[in-house]
Design a protein around this motif. Structure first.
Motif, PDB file in Angstrom:
ATOM      1  N   GLU A 146       0.826  -1.114  -0.158  1.00  0.00           N
ATOM      2  CA  GLU A 146      -0.160   0.040  -0.006  1.00  0.00           C
ATOM      3  C   GLU A 146       0.943   1.048   0.028  1.00  0.00           C
ATOM      4  O   GLU A 146       0.849   2.093  -0.716  1.00  0.00           O
ATOM      5  N   ILE A 147       1.811   1.076   0.816  1.00  0.00           N
ATOM      6  CA  ILE A 147       2.900   2.481   1.031  1.00  0.00           C
ATOM      7  C   ILE A 147       3.633   2.499  -0.403  1.00  0.00           C
ATOM      8  O   ILE A 147       3.643   3.749  -0.899  1.00  0.00           O
ATOM      9  N   CYS A 148       4.056   1.512  -1.031  1.00  0.00           N
ATOM     10  CA  CYS A 148       4.521   1.798  -2.369  1.00  0.00           C
ATOM     11  C   CYS A 148       3.686   2.148  -3.463  1.00  0.00           C
ATOM     12  O   CYS A 148       4.231   3.041  -4.267  1.00  0.00           O
ATOM     13  N   ASP A 149       2.710   1.811  -3.461  1.00  0.00           N
ATOM     14  CA  ASP A 149       1.508   2.506  -4.254  1.00  0.00           C
ATOM     15  C   ASP A 149       1.559   3.968  -4.273  1.00  0.00           C
ATOM     16  O   ASP A 149       1.457   4.826  -4.966  1.00  0.00           O
ATOM     17  N   VAL A 150       1.661   4.346  -2.811  1.00  0.00           N
ATOM     18  CA  VAL A 150       1.626   5.824  -2.563  1.00  0.00           C
ATOM     19  C   VAL A 150       3.071   6.328  -2.780  1.00  0.00           C
ATOM     20  O   VAL A 150       3.112   7.507  -3.547  1.00  0.00           O
ATOM     21  N   ALA A 151       4.192   5.862  -2.688  1.00  0.00           N
ATOM     22  CA  ALA A 151       5.362   6.096  -2.836  1.00  0.00           C
ATOM     23  C   ALA A 151       5.706   6.594  -4.350  1.00  0.00           C
ATOM     24  O   ALA A 151       6.460   7.330  -4.787  1.00  0.00           O
ATOM     25  N   ARG A 152       5.248   5.709  -5.350  1.00  0.00           N
ATOM     26  CA  ARG A 152       5.292   5.987  -6.447  1.00  0.00           C
ATOM     27  C   ARG A 152       5.071   7.314  -7.211  1.00  0.00           C
ATOM     28  O   ARG A 152       5.299   7.692  -8.153  1.00  0.00           O
ATOM     29  N   ASN A 153       4.081   7.995  -6.417  1.00  0.00           N
ATOM     30  CA  ASN A 153       3.677   9.308  -6.834  1.00  0.00           C
ATOM     31  C   ASN A 153       4.840  10.229  -6.444  1.00  0.00           C
ATOM     32  O   ASN A 153       4.597  11.377  -6.640  1.00  0.00           O
ATOM     33  N   VAL A 154       5.828   9.824  -5.597  1.00  0.00           N
ATOM     34  CA  VAL A 154       6.833  10.617  -5.183  1.00  0.00           C
ATOM     35  C   VAL A 154       8.195  10.405  -5.923  1.00  0.00           C
ATOM     36  O   VAL A 154       8.885  11.392  -6.505  1.00  0.00           O
ATOM     37  N   ASN A 155       8.495   9.195  -5.776  1.00  0.00           N
ATOM     38  CA  ASN A 155       9.495   8.468  -6.495  1.00  0.00           C
ATOM     39  C   ASN A 155       9.498   7.218  -6.612  1.00  0.00           C
ATOM     40  O   ASN A 155       8.558   6.424  -6.151  1.00  0.00           O
ATOM     41  N   SER A 156      10.070   6.717  -7.895  1.00  0.00           N
ATOM     42  CA  SER A 156       9.807   5.167  -8.385  1.00  0.00           C
ATOM     43  C   SER A 156      10.281   4.322  -7.319  1.00  0.00           C
ATOM     44  O   SER A 156      11.357   4.408  -6.721  1.00  0.00           O
ATOM     45  N   VAL A 157       9.537   3.123  -7.216  1.00  0.00           N
ATOM     46  CA  VAL A 157      10.042   2.170  -6.404  1.00  0.00           C
ATOM     47  C   VAL A 157      10.241   1.107  -7.234  1.00  0.00           C
ATOM     48  O   VAL A 157       9.580   0.502  -8.129  1.00  0.00           O
ATOM     49  N   VAL A 182      14.494  -0.351  -3.793  1.00  0.00           N
ATOM     50  CA  VAL A 182      15.222   0.822  -4.197  1.00  0.00           C
ATOM     51  C   VAL A 182      14.150   1.875  -4.132  1.00  0.00           C
ATOM     52  O   VAL A 182      13.168   1.748  -4.978  1.00  0.00           O
ATOM     53  N   TRP A 183      14.216   2.755  -3.541  1.00  0.00           N
ATOM     54  CA  TRP A 183      13.371   3.885  -3.264  1.00  0.00           C
ATOM     55  C   TRP A 183      14.070   5.346  -2.734  1.00  0.00           C
ATOM     56  O   TRP A 183      14.902   5.126  -1.841  1.00  0.00           O
ATOM     57  N   ASN A 184      13.980   6.239  -3.673  1.00  0.00           N
ATOM     58  CA  ASN A 184      14.681   7.559  -2.994  1.00  0.00           C
ATOM     59  C   ASN A 184      15.972   7.620  -2.589  1.00  0.00           C
ATOM     60  O   ASN A 184      16.587   8.147  -1.400  1.00  0.00           O
ATOM     61  N   GLY A 185      17.019   6.552  -3.505  1.00  0.00           N
ATOM     62  CA  GLY A 185      18.183   6.439  -3.018  1.00  0.00           C
ATOM     63  C   GLY A 185      18.626   5.622  -1.816  1.00  0.00           C
ATOM     64  O   GLY A 185      19.668   5.415  -1.779  1.00  0.00           O
ATOM     65  N   SER A 186      17.645   5.026  -1.461  1.00  0.00           N
ATOM     66  CA  SER A 186      17.698   4.056  -0.295  1.00  0.00           C
ATOM     67  C   SER A 186      17.606   2.431  -1.114  1.00  0.00           C
ATOM     68  O   SER A 186      16.925   2.413  -1.759  1.00  0.00           O
ATOM     69  N   LEU A 207       9.778  -0.943   5.950  1.00  0.00           N
ATOM     70  CA  LEU A 207       8.702  -0.067   6.949  1.00  0.00           C
ATOM     71  C   LEU A 207       9.262   0.576   7.916  1.00  0.00           C
ATOM     72  O   LEU A 207       8.992   1.674   8.054  1.00  0.00           O
ATOM     73  N   VAL A 208      10.548   0.094   8.370  1.00  0.00           N
ATOM     74  CA  VAL A 208      11.224   0.704   9.454  1.00  0.00           C
ATOM     75  C   VAL A 208      12.349   1.798   8.868  1.00  0.00           C
ATOM     76  O   VAL A 208      12.250   3.104   9.301  1.00  0.00           O
ATOM     77  N   LYS A 209      13.279   1.243   7.906  1.00  0.00           N
ATOM     78  CA  LYS A 209      14.300   1.985   7.284  1.00  0.00           C
ATOM     79  C   LYS A 209      13.921   2.981   6.283  1.00  0.00           C
ATOM     80  O   LYS A 209      14.451   4.023   6.131  1.00  0.00           O
ATOM     81  N   MET A 210      12.818   2.854   5.499  1.00  0.00           N
ATOM     82  CA  MET A 210      12.495   3.796   4.313  1.00  0.00           C
ATOM     83  C   MET A 210      11.357   4.589   4.987  1.00  0.00           C
ATOM     84  O   MET A 210      11.457   5.847   4.337  1.00  0.00           O
TER      85      MET A 210
END
Length: 302
Positions: A146-157, A182-186, A207-210
């Motif tokens: 669910e978070i990845c679906d939201v994150a793709r609107n900010v940076n690609s996952v 890989v997301w947002n350089g992490s 979930l914790v680190k990113m």
């Protein structure tokens, strides 16, 4: 530029991202020269204090933002706090942030591009906050997706898999599947017996680190999922199943001196007995120590 600058200040941003809570703000005049502004979000109360109502509102807004969106703190414009005579009397967590940004004239210009970046990041964090409020109803993988679906609107996952990777943590078995997120350089890597369980492992770490979820919340989610997978199994069977699916090192040996040695990941457990009850207790201890699954003991007595 002045009007744009003000939109990056704590209270206007709080008002934008918590429009409903704005109507629940409590503003009290504690003394003739001291105001308190507070708001309840979820189960937490956030407060700010100041010599004026404006100062108290900004401090309350800053308290909310740095507590719920810590990754956005460097993007905030805190120069407004320097307009108050007592800005250096603030608690250290505010004072240090103000001092880091230097004098007003050195503060970076908050143009439209900057504000867009700030608001995109905060909307993303705000959405994550909303998703995690009902975390106990979801598995780590469900919440991660669910978070990845939201994150793709900010940076690609980007999610990729590798069979039998060359570099495997000592905790895991050499023969496994690696899931790289890989997301947002992490970069996060998870390991398991299949792509499914490698992604589950990566999701738990991400979930914790990113996405800055409370580690205790994630641990509770993991424990619930593992307990569900081990339902109906004796401790030894449950431990073998969990370690097998997640490609975690596991061995159970009986030495000549009638010692039983159990290796689970990086942990070693030993007992001077070799009977079934002793092995069961050893497996229960491993489940509790390595996976924080305490209720598994009830399974063994069914």
């Amino acid at each position: 530029m002045g009007s744009l600058n003000s939109h990056a200040c704590p209270f206007p941003l709080f008002r934008e991202f918590f429009p409903k809570e704005c109507f629940k703000i409590k503003l009290l005049n504690e003394t003739p020269c001291r105001y308190c502004c507070s708001v309840k979000i979820g189960h937490e109360i956030y407060a700010g204090y100041g010599q004026s109502k404006q100062q108290a509102k900004h401090e309350m807004g800053l308290n909310v933002l740095i507590s719920l969106f810590p990754m956005c703190t460097p993007l905030l414009n805190l120069s407004i706090f320097k307009r108050f005579n007592n800005c250096y009397d603030y608690p250290s967590k505010y004072r240090e942030l103000v001092e880091q940004q230097g004098n007003d004239e050195n503060v970076e210009n908050y143009d439209e591009g900057y504000l867009l970046k700030l608001k995109q990041e905060m909307k993303f964090r705000h959405r994550i906050l909303a998703l995690t409020r009902n975390y106990w109803k979801k598995t780590p993988l469900q919440l991660f997706n669910e978070i990845c679906d939201v994150a793709r609107n900010v940076n690609s996952v980007e999610i990729t898999y590798e069979n039998n990777p060359s570099e495997v943590p000592e905790f895991n078995s050499p023969q496994c599947v690696c899931c790289k997120v890989v997301w947002n350089g992490s970069v996060i890597r998870g390991f398991g017996s299949s792509q499914k369980y490698a992604k589950i492992d990566a999701a738990q770490k991400a979930l914790v680190k990113m996405f800055n979820m409370d580690p205790n919340m994630v641990v509770n989610m993991i424990s619930d999922q593992l307990l569900h997978e081990a339902s109906g199994l004796w401790p030894k069977e449950a431990l073998i199943k969990i370690c097998s699916l997640r490609a975690i090192k596991f061995s159970l040996e009986h030495s000549v001196g009638r010692m039983t040695k159990l290796v689970c990941g990086l942990d070693t457990f030993e007992t001077a007995e070799t009977n079934r009850h002793a092995i069961t207790r050893l497996c229960e201890k491993a489940l509790e120590t390595v996976f924080e699954i305490k209720p598994i003991r009830n399974v063994s007595h069914r």
